[in-house]
Design a protein around this motif. Structure first.
Motif, mmCIF file in Angstrom:
data_model
loop_
_atom_site.group_PDB
_atom_site.id
_atom_site.type_symbol
_atom_site.label_atom_id
_atom_site.label_comp_id
_atom_site.label_asym_id
_atom_site.label_seq_id
_atom_site.Cartn_x
_atom_site.Cartn_y
_atom_site.Cartn_z
ATOM 1 N N PRO A 155 0.640 -1.215 0.003
ATOM 2 C CA PRO A 155 -0.030 -0.193 0.061
ATOM 3 C C PRO A 155 0.918 1.163 -0.013
ATOM 4 O O PRO A 155 1.870 1.238 0.711
ATOM 5 N N GLY A 156 0.496 2.228 -0.999
ATOM 6 C CA GLY A 156 1.131 3.541 -0.781
ATOM 7 C C GLY A 156 2.229 3.444 -1.991
ATOM 8 O O GLY A 156 2.878 4.650 -1.994
ATOM 9 N N VAL A 157 2.770 2.631 -2.230
ATOM 10 C CA VAL A 157 3.943 2.400 -3.300
ATOM 11 C C VAL A 157 3.427 2.494 -4.798
ATOM 12 O O VAL A 157 2.284 1.969 -5.068
ATOM 13 N N ASP A 158 3.975 3.278 -5.467
ATOM 14 C CA ASP A 158 3.225 3.987 -6.625
ATOM 15 C C ASP A 158 3.120 2.864 -7.764
ATOM 16 O O ASP A 158 1.851 2.700 -8.275
ATOM 17 N N ASN A 159 3.830 1.658 -7.836
ATOM 18 C CA ASN A 159 3.648 0.719 -8.857
ATOM 19 C C ASN A 159 2.371 -0.045 -8.458
ATOM 20 O O ASN A 159 1.510 -0.525 -9.338
ATOM 21 N N GLY A 160 2.176 -0.408 -7.336
ATOM 22 C CA GLY A 160 1.270 -1.119 -7.069
ATOM 23 C C GLY A 160 0.027 -0.500 -6.829
ATOM 24 O O GLY A 160 -1.197 -0.923 -7.419
ATOM 25 N N GLU A 161 -0.036 0.724 -6.620
ATOM 26 C CA GLU A 161 -1.160 1.528 -6.678
ATOM 27 C C GLU A 161 -1.645 1.776 -7.966
ATOM 28 O O GLU A 161 -3.002 1.784 -8.510
ATOM 29 N N GLN A 162 -0.980 1.831 -8.957
ATOM 30 C CA GLN A 162 -1.257 2.175 -10.167
ATOM 31 C C GLN A 162 -1.640 0.893 -11.022
ATOM 32 O O GLN A 162 -2.531 1.107 -11.908
ATOM 33 N N ARG A 163 -1.209 0.001 -10.757
ATOM 34 C CA ARG A 163 -1.672 -1.363 -11.156
ATOM 35 C C ARG A 163 -3.142 -1.557 -10.696
ATOM 36 O O ARG A 163 -3.954 -1.902 -11.438
ATOM 37 N N LYS A 164 -3.330 -1.616 -9.399
ATOM 38 C CA LYS A 164 -4.469 -1.644 -9.036
ATOM 39 C C LYS A 164 -5.687 -0.758 -9.650
ATOM 40 O O LYS A 164 -6.623 -1.010 -10.164
ATOM 41 N N ALA A 165 -5.137 0.540 -9.687
ATOM 42 C CA ALA A 165 -6.026 1.623 -10.441
ATOM 43 C C ALA A 165 -6.543 1.164 -12.047
ATOM 44 O O ALA A 165 -7.543 1.394 -12.313
ATOM 45 N N GLY A 166 -5.449 0.731 -12.584
ATOM 46 C CA GLY A 166 -5.628 0.194 -13.800
ATOM 47 C C GLY A 166 -6.605 -0.879 -14.060
ATOM 48 O O GLY A 166 -7.275 -1.058 -14.834
ATOM 49 N N ALA A 167 -6.407 -1.848 -13.201
ATOM 50 C CA ALA A 167 -7.317 -2.960 -12.957
ATOM 51 C C ALA A 167 -8.771 -2.403 -12.730
ATOM 52 O O ALA A 167 -9.619 -3.019 -13.210
ATOM 53 N N MET A 168 -8.865 -1.594 -11.813
ATOM 54 C CA MET A 168 -10.381 -0.949 -11.424
ATOM 55 C C MET A 168 -10.948 -0.549 -12.473
ATOM 56 O O MET A 168 -12.057 -0.601 -12.822
ATOM 57 N N LYS A 169 -10.081 0.178 -13.395
ATOM 58 C CA LYS A 169 -10.551 0.804 -14.650
ATOM 59 C C LYS A 169 -11.167 -0.319 -15.349
ATOM 60 O O LYS A 169 -12.128 -0.096 -16.177
ATOM 61 N N ALA A 170 -10.429 -1.233 -15.903
ATOM 62 C CA ALA A 170 -10.620 -2.108 -16.689
ATOM 63 C C ALA A 170 -11.801 -2.949 -16.244
ATOM 64 O O ALA A 170 -12.926 -3.325 -16.996
ATOM 65 N N PHE A 171 -12.011 -3.393 -15.119
ATOM 66 C CA PHE A 171 -13.353 -3.939 -14.399
ATOM 67 C C PHE A 171 -14.362 -3.065 -14.389
ATOM 68 O O PHE A 171 -15.704 -3.509 -14.721
ATOM 69 N N SER A 172 -14.213 -1.881 -14.269
ATOM 70 C CA SER A 172 -15.297 -0.980 -14.329
ATOM 71 C C SER A 172 -16.231 -0.723 -15.613
ATOM 72 O O SER A 172 -17.292 -0.188 -15.713
ATOM 73 N N GLU A 173 -15.178 -0.942 -16.800
ATOM 74 C CA GLU A 173 -15.691 -0.985 -17.955
ATOM 75 C C GLU A 173 -16.765 -2.130 -18.467
ATOM 76 O O GLU A 173 -17.359 -2.107 -19.411
ATOM 77 N N ALA A 174 -16.570 -3.160 -17.774
ATOM 78 C CA ALA A 174 -17.505 -4.301 -17.873
ATOM 79 C C ALA A 174 -18.714 -4.132 -16.578
ATOM 80 O O ALA A 174 -18.437 -4.597 -15.664
ATOM 81 N N PRO A 175 -19.971 -3.685 -16.999
ATOM 82 C CA PRO A 175 -20.902 -3.671 -16.181
ATOM 83 C C PRO A 175 -21.229 -4.837 -15.231
ATOM 84 O O PRO A 175 -21.483 -5.035 -14.182
ATOM 85 N N GLY A 176 -20.835 -5.939 -16.017
ATOM 86 C CA GLY A 176 -21.265 -7.255 -15.207
ATOM 87 C C GLY A 176 -20.162 -7.938 -14.187
ATOM 88 O O GLY A 176 -20.188 -8.647 -14.109
ATOM 89 N N ILE A 177 -18.998 -7.140 -14.010
ATOM 90 C CA ILE A 177 -17.861 -7.627 -13.240
ATOM 91 C C ILE A 177 -18.097 -6.898 -11.942
ATOM 92 O O ILE A 177 -18.375 -5.760 -11.956
ATOM 93 N N GLU A 178 -18.014 -7.716 -10.994
ATOM 94 C CA GLU A 178 -17.986 -7.100 -9.586
ATOM 95 C C GLU A 178 -16.724 -7.487 -8.731
ATOM 96 O O GLU A 178 -16.490 -8.765 -8.844
ATOM 97 N N VAL A 179 -16.300 -6.400 -8.447
ATOM 98 C CA VAL A 179 -14.832 -6.796 -7.435
ATOM 99 C C VAL A 179 -15.434 -7.051 -5.957
ATOM 100 O O VAL A 179 -15.806 -6.017 -5.309
ATOM 101 N N VAL A 180 -15.195 -8.321 -5.648
ATOM 102 C CA VAL A 180 -15.873 -8.479 -4.490
ATOM 103 C C VAL A 180 -14.705 -8.610 -3.197
ATOM 104 O O VAL A 180 -15.027 -8.410 -1.884
#
Length: 308
Positions: free
Chosen positions: A165-190
């Protein structure tokens, strides 16, 4: 006698040229947060090869543990005190290294940020201009998770295993993944939890997530070590073949898992090429040459179609 004198003179000149060449050979320190996995071993190997090709006297120092921030900062401080020609460092914290980068700047020692980008706000507050060689981690996280979302047909329950947590590469990869999942309305991050880049932690975290969410369909892990731990947890639960796993780093075992169908995809971010470019930029800065403030290595999504 004249011929002997000429031979001696030639030898003296040759020795003189050799001494000058050795004196001009730049001394560069590569300070690494770990050599505990193949990604950073590949980075060091790339640096060693580049040092020979670029005629660099390379000093490599490594922290005892990947999250040993104080030790890593201390290694950089020691290199500054030794008045080395340049430093290339892989930070393990995006905030903690701003001050030591500033110390290098004040000492007139070029320092290149490799792999993990410093926090831009902290750097700006400190009046620091720094040079980064690495990848666009947001883009990499997006591409890896997008491959997973596409394979799931844009629907299903997914999990994110985060980096530190708080380290740029991990935070950016998480943010990128969240964007990809948000583009698919049928995907739920549990669930989205850290496993601090480590395989064993990922095994434990994923085991607990599976207990609470036995119906998940996919996992995005922010590095391959955590993806490998997740796969072990899935196998231990008797759920192999039911949950797709995407990783990041293109480690050899991850590539083997892709071939075997245990893992869907990973991201190759060219660690050896990153290290070579970092050394190249360090030498250019020693010579007062301009380099771009940001250099991004190309990313490649690796799955069964191109893993061979």
């Amino acid at each position: 006698m004249k011929r002997l004198f000429q031979s001696l003179l030639a030898a003296i000149v040759l020795v003189g040229f050799t001494a000058v060449a050795q004196a001009e050979k730049p001394k560069v320190a590569l300070i690494m947060k770990t050599l505990s996995n193949e990604y950073f071993i590949a980075m060091k190997d790339g640096a060693d090869k580049a040092a020979k090709e670029q005629n660099i006297d390379l000093i490599v120092q490594v922290a005892e543990k990947e999250n040993s921030t104080e030790e890593l900062v201390s290694l950089v401080e020691n290199m500054i005190a030794s008045k080395i020609d340049a430093i290339v460092v892989t930070p393990n914290d995006s905030h903690a290294f701003v001050s030591v980068f500033k110390d290098a700047e004040k000492a007139g020692i070029p320092i290149i940020d490799l792999d993990v980008e410093l926090d831009k706000t902290s750097a700006q507050s400190a009046g620091l201009t720094y040079y980064y060689v690495g990848v666009n981690n947001f883009d990499g996280g997006y591409k890896s998770a997008k491959r997973l979302a596409d394979e799931l047909g844009g629907k299903g329950k997914v999990v994110i295993l985060e980096g530190i947590p708080g380290v740029d590469n991990g935070e950016q990869r998480k943010a990128g993944a969240m964007k990809a999942f948000s583009e698919a309305p049928g995907i739920e991050v549990v669930a989205s939890q850290t496993a601090n880049w480590e395989t064993e932690q990922a095994l434990n975290v994923m085991t607990n997530i599976l207990t609470a969410n036995p119906d998940i369909n996919g996992v995005f892990a922010a590095n391959d070590n955590m993806a490998i731990g997740a796969i072990t947890a899935i196998e231990n639960a008797g759920m192999e073949g039911k949950i797709l796993v995407s990783g990041y780093d293109a480690l050899p075992l991850a590539l083997q898992y892709i071939k075997e169908g245990k893992m869907l995809n990973t991201i190759d971010q060219g660690p050896a090429a990153q290290a070579a470019k970092g050394l190249e930029f360090a030498v250019k800065r020693i010579n007062k040459e301009e380099v771009p403030e940001r250099f991004y290595q190309d990313l490649i999504v690796i799955d069964k179609s191109n893993v061979k």
